[in-house]
Write an enzyme that holds these catalytic residues in place. Sequence first.
Site, PDB file in Angstrom:
ATOM      1  N   HIS A 227       5.156  -1.671  -7.245  1.00 54.54           N
ATOM      2  CA  HIS A 227       4.455  -0.401  -7.604  1.00 54.54           C
ATOM      3  C   HIS A 227       4.954  -0.022  -8.740  1.00 54.54           C
ATOM      4  O   HIS A 227       5.970   0.528  -8.804  1.00 54.54           O
ATOM      5  CB  HIS A 227       4.895   0.440  -6.408  1.00 54.54           C
TER       6      HIS A 227
ATOM      7  N   GLU B  44       2.486  -5.762  -3.125  1.00 51.82           N
ATOM      8  CA  GLU B  44       1.954  -4.549  -2.926  1.00 51.82           C
ATOM      9  C   GLU B  44       1.414  -3.912  -4.566  1.00 51.82           C
ATOM     10  O   GLU B  44       1.733  -2.710  -4.758  1.00 51.82           O
ATOM     11  CB  GLU B  44       2.864  -3.402  -2.182  1.00 51.82           C
TER      12      GLU B  44
END
Length: 399
Positions: free
Chosen positions: A262, A290
Amino acid sequence: MSVRRSLVIGTVGLATVLAAQTTALALPSADSAGAQAAAAARPPGAIVEGSLRALASTTGLRIGTAVNTDLLGEDAAYTEIVNREFNTITPENVMKWEVVEPQQGVFDFTGADEIVKSAQANGQLVRGHTLVWHSQLPAWMATNGGTTTTLTDQQVKDAVKKHVQAEAGRYKGRIWAWDVVNEAFNEDGTPRQSIFYKAWGNSTDYIADAFRWADQADPSAKLFYNDYNIEYTGPKSQAVYDLVKKLKAQKVPIDGVGFQTHLSTQYGFPDLQATMQRFADLGLDVAETEVDVRTAVKPGATEGTFTSEPLSALHAYTQQAYWDQTMKACLFVQRCVSYTVWGVADSNSWIPGVFPGEGAALLFDDDYQAKPEYTVISQDLALAAGKARHRTGEGSGGR
Ligand code: 9MR
């Protein structure tokens, strides 16, 4: 060698970003009728030429997205992108403990079943997310962000064992990779003081137990430790490195480490490739699990609201450069087996809710139109076509 390598990446990266300004891949219409027609015109699981999944498959790399069951099958444009572009999916929320066992002994696998079924129908693998995490725990299990509980230590241990057995066991043979333990460390490298850590007598031994139970429940799944900010060299990344090295030495069944990735353009780009290679050299698979790249966005018409438009062209270019580097880092590390983006469109991203004023973090805009970021990573995949193949996802055989 490493200096030359990074120069090459730098040059190719810039070329890719510049090319992305002018090139747009021909994609089926993103409007709802167009999406429905496109999806109806081909059998489920058929691969669309030029899609991310088609390009990635030439390298053996798996490419995925986090999936929200409120939208999958409900929103035609969303569903079309998920199934056309990605060959793995990760449930964004529905496999988390608070969803699957809201009351002790009362299970609800509706959303999780839906994901697994949809993946099978569309020729996708599933990254199970996540078995043991301090966050999104049911109220009967923990309070205060996973740090306190009314249960005794033994009750916590029994509950964790049952939970891992129940969930991993239910999907035995149908999950490619499980994020067995998620986010067990603080930024300073100390272990997070979760109810798990405390129940095991202020020890991270719960991690080894969780991996062993997951392996017993589903021996063919790849078992991952997953965390954020470990892309950067520093105490947290080092603590995870020390942990997984120890687990390997103890013959605990661990297959890989997930780097959530992220990122925000306000921070420097992490030394991601070198870090993933360092972990891979321990004999582990690695994955970017992610990925999103947020940036400052323009304010909306009403006070306190924001658009999904980057604040300036420089913000947008920086995002594209970051996406380019995240994909190249994975492509250059042969044991980087999968690359997963955390959502489909900017309008369904978790970012604006948690970081007001930041957004535009994904590959598709609010209207499901592919952004230059999409073009950047698809060109990276095209450039890598036919090069050194990545290990693909046939379970834990390589452990
Ligand atoms: O994207 C998820 C969001 O919808 C949830 O509200 C949130 C709750 O904590 O979790 C988000 O996903 C997280 C993931 O499960 C673990 N890594 C961080 C992700 C972003 O918070």
